[in-house]
Design a protein around this motif. Structure first.
Motif, short mmCIF file in Angstrom:
data_model
loop_
_atom_site.label_atom_id
_atom_site.label_comp_id
_atom_site.label_asym_id
_atom_site.label_seq_id
_atom_site.Cartn_x
_atom_site.Cartn_y
_atom_site.Cartn_z
N ALA A 191 5.60 -4.43 7.44
CA ALA A 191 6.50 -3.31 7.73
C ALA A 191 5.93 -2.03 7.14
N ILE A 192 6.23 -0.90 7.80
CA ILE A 192 5.88 0.42 7.27
C ILE A 192 7.20 1.09 6.90
N HIS A 193 7.44 1.25 5.60
CA HIS A 193 8.72 1.77 5.13
C HIS A 193 8.65 3.28 4.91
N SER B 173 -16.20 -0.24 6.53
CA SER B 173 -15.28 -1.38 6.55
C SER B 173 -14.39 -1.35 5.31
N LEU B 174 -13.22 -1.88 5.47
CA LEU B 174 -12.24 -1.85 4.40
C LEU B 174 -12.61 -2.85 3.31
N THR B 175 -12.20 -2.51 2.08
CA THR B 175 -12.52 -3.43 0.98
C THR B 175 -11.45 -4.53 0.90
N ILE B 176 -10.43 -4.40 1.71
CA ILE B 176 -9.40 -5.43 1.71
C ILE B 176 -9.06 -5.79 3.15
N ASP B 177 -8.78 -7.06 3.37
CA ASP B 177 -8.41 -7.52 4.71
C ASP B 177 -6.99 -7.01 5.01
N PRO B 178 -6.82 -6.15 6.03
CA PRO B 178 -5.50 -5.58 6.29
C PRO B 178 -4.41 -6.62 6.54
N SER B 179 -4.82 -7.79 7.06
CA SER B 179 -3.79 -8.81 7.34
C SER B 179 -3.21 -9.38 6.04
N LYS B 180 -3.89 -9.11 4.90
CA LYS B 180 -3.39 -9.61 3.60
C LYS B 180 -2.43 -8.63 2.94
N ILE B 181 -2.32 -7.42 3.50
CA ILE B 181 -1.38 -6.43 2.93
C ILE B 181 0.01 -6.72 3.52
N ASP B 182 1.02 -6.83 2.63
CA ASP B 182 2.35 -7.20 3.10
C ASP B 182 3.14 -6.03 3.66
N ALA B 183 2.96 -4.83 3.09
CA ALA B 183 3.77 -3.68 3.54
C ALA B 183 3.10 -2.38 3.16
N ILE B 184 3.56 -1.31 3.83
CA ILE B 184 3.12 0.05 3.47
C ILE B 184 4.38 0.85 3.15
N ILE B 185 4.30 1.66 2.11
CA ILE B 185 5.37 2.64 1.86
C ILE B 185 4.75 4.02 2.07
N LEU B 186 5.41 4.81 2.90
CA LEU B 186 4.86 6.12 3.26
C LEU B 186 5.65 7.22 2.55
N THR B 187 4.95 8.07 1.79
CA THR B 187 5.68 9.16 1.10
C THR B 187 6.04 10.28 2.07
N HIS B 188 5.13 10.59 3.00
CA HIS B 188 5.45 11.61 4.01
C HIS B 188 4.46 11.56 5.16
N ALA B 189 4.70 12.43 6.16
CA ALA B 189 4.03 12.28 7.45
C ALA B 189 2.74 13.08 7.61
N LEU C 284 0.85 -1.18 0.00
CA LEU C 284 0.00 0.00 0.00
C LEU C 284 0.89 1.24 0.00
N ILE C 285 0.66 2.13 -0.97
CA ILE C 285 1.43 3.38 -0.98
C ILE C 285 0.58 4.41 -0.24
N ASP C 286 1.06 4.85 0.89
CA ASP C 286 0.39 5.78 1.80
C ASP C 286 -0.87 5.18 2.41
N LEU D 127 6.03 -0.89 13.88
CA LEU D 127 6.19 -1.56 12.57
C LEU D 127 7.05 -0.76 11.59
N ILE D 128 7.44 0.46 12.00
CA ILE D 128 8.16 1.34 11.06
C ILE D 128 9.59 0.86 10.81
N VAL D 129 9.97 0.85 9.54
CA VAL D 129 11.35 0.53 9.14
C VAL D 129 11.90 1.76 8.41
N ARG D 130 13.02 2.27 8.90
CA ARG D 130 13.56 3.52 8.35
C ARG D 130 14.54 3.27 7.21
N HIS D 131 14.50 4.14 6.22
CA HIS D 131 15.42 4.02 5.08
C HIS D 131 15.99 5.37 4.72
N ASN D 132 17.15 5.32 4.08
CA ASN D 132 17.72 6.56 3.53
C ASN D 132 17.13 6.79 2.15
N PHE D 133 17.18 8.05 1.72
CA PHE D 133 16.87 8.33 0.32
C PHE D 133 17.84 7.53 -0.55
#
Ligand SMILES: [Zn+2]
Length: 457
Positions: free
Chosen positions: A86-88, A51-67, A32-34, A141-147
């Motif tokens: 993971a939330i990247h 209710s969500l259209t997708i079961d959240p437990s089936k989503i493998d990861a989130i990538i966050l563009t900003h806060a 999921l992006i954002d 769940l947050i995983v930090r990365h560099n640009f």
């Protein structure tokens, strides 16, 4: 789906400027992006509770563009409903997300408590959308990365984050799925941001998902510094207080930098500056911590904040608020929906010698919008209060790129992508950008509807 195809589903931020959520699916992975909160009008906010259209437990990861909340504010709901991936994101995004989600949970909890106390709700008991405990579990769940770090999620999915110049740590995402490159713009900043480095440029993308909130706008060319100088000087001459409702992230730091520059140029009277906002102070600390991501030296950043009085303690805040001496006060919230700015308005809005200065977008239905549109009375603490102070506005201080900035950024992609999807905008904003892209770039444009699915071949 073919083995190398992937599918995009727009779960938010389609036809609206909030709730940004785009799901990318391959046969083996879902990212999921954002994961933004819907905000603003009631019909939109209600979407946070459906209710969500997708079961959240089936989503493998989130990538966050900003806060910003419209990009990260729904994460605790997903976690509460079973998301364990993971939330990247970048480190500054991780730090700001913590500040923003904790504040959001506090507001949710307070709203629910108030609804229960005054029985506004028809439901038996109002429940907060999420709590501090849900936020705590999300942050773990947050995983930090560099640009520019390549992050491999799966044998078919990897990504990189690039600075996009919007707020500190904000990024656009280059997602590689099998042999396809999909770029998610996030909120692209101005071509020449005040504090940050300009957005990075990319050449290759098969598909682009572009946010279009400012797609119909061109920022006016007003000289922000001159305007600010005039408002400060005029208020000081009258012996007044300059009240600035300010968003905690980016806008506050930009204003403090402009005030510092004016002081360096000897343009300002000896007027003290207060940042009376715990969230503004916490966010400023994040800016200070990641000084290398700003286009000014650390030495200078320290000098910017040396002259500012940071007020966190509520008793100190009360004392400053009751004092009538000339001063500049930055306080939340940015649209006067709550926060300490209300105390200042309560004490000083009735006098002509004081000034209320707007420096950001005022959403529909907010007190800020009402005052800006000329309301002579606004309601808070259960009563109407007269607006007698002077009202000023500086509109071109924006962390968003305008139409020209967006088109200039898109022009770097060569050859043309197979398709560009325009999301995160109201219809008139998105449509204006579509026309411009079709005319200037001759690209294939799609404006996705909410919950629509698009197979990328
Ligand atoms: Zn944003």
């Amino acid at each position: 789906m073919d083995n190398t195809n992937c599918k995009l589903t727009f779960l938010g931020g389609a036809g609206t400027v909030t709730g940004s959520k785009t799901l990318v699916e391959t046969s083996s992975y879902k990212v999921l992006i954002d994961c933004g909160l819907f905000q603003g009008l009631k019909e939109l906010r209600n979407l946070n509770r459906t209710s969500l259209t997708i079961d959240p437990s089936k989503i493998d990861a989130i990538i966050l563009t900003h806060a910003h909340l419209d990009h990260c504010g729904y994460i605790p709901v997903l976690v509460k409903n079973g998301f364990k991936g993971a939330i990247h994101c970048t480190s500054p995004t991780a730090d700001l997300t913590e500040i923003i989600l904790k504040d959001s949970a506090k507001i949710q909890e307070e709203d629910a408590a108030r609804a229960n106390k005054y029985h506004y709700t028809r439901h038996k008991k109002a429940k907060p959308l999420y709590t501090q405990e849900d936020v705590k579990q999300s942050l773990a769940l947050i995983v930090r990365h560099n640009f520019l770090e390549t992050v491999i999620l799966d044998n078919s999915v990897k990504f990189k984050l690039y600075n996009n110049g919007h707020i500190i740590g904000s990024a656009f995402v280059e997602l590689k799925v099998h042999d396809k490159t999909i770029v998610f713009s996030g909120d692209i900043g101005q071509s020449n941001p005040l504090l940050l480095y300009p957005p990075k440029k990319l050449k290759n993308a098969d598909y682009i998902v572009m946010e279009s909130t400012y797609g119909d706008r061109t920022h006016s060319v007003e000289n922000v510094k001159d305007e600010l100088c005039k408002v400060i000087t005029d208020t000081y001459k009258k012996g007044g207080i300059l009240m600035i409702p300010s968003f905690a992230v980016e806008r506050t730091q930009e204003l403090l930098y402009l005030i510092y520059q004016l002081r360096q140029e000897d343009c300002l009277p000896p007027i003290p500056v207060y940042l009376d906002s715990p969230m503004g102070i916490n966010s400023t600390n994040v800016y200070d911590k990641y000084h290398e991501l700003q286009n000014i030296s650390h030495f200078e950043i320290n000098r910017v904040y040396n002259d500012v009085k940071f007020i966190s303690d509520p008793t100190a805040s009360k004392a400053i608020c009751l004092d009538n001496k000339p001063k500049i006060v930055l306080a939340g919230s940015g649209m006067i929906e709550g926060g300490r700015i209300i105390h200042y308005l309560n004490n000083h809005m009735g006098s002509k010698k004081n000034t209320l200065l707007f420096v950001g977008y005022q959403g529909e239905g907010t007190r800020g919008r009402a005052i800006l549109k000329g309301s002579k009375e606004i309601k808070f603490y259960g009563e109407y209060h007269k607006v007698n102070c002077e009202i000023k506005s500086i509109s071109s201080l924006s962390a968003h790129g305008d139409q020209n900035d967006i088109i200039a950024w898109l022009k770097n992609f060569n050859p043309a992508p197979k398709r560009i999807f325009l999301n995160h905008g109201e219809m008139h904003q998105t449509d204006a950008l579509r026309v411009k892209i079709e005319f200037d770039l001759d690209w294939e444009v799609t404006i996705p509807k909410m919950f629509s699915e698009h197979v990328l071949e």
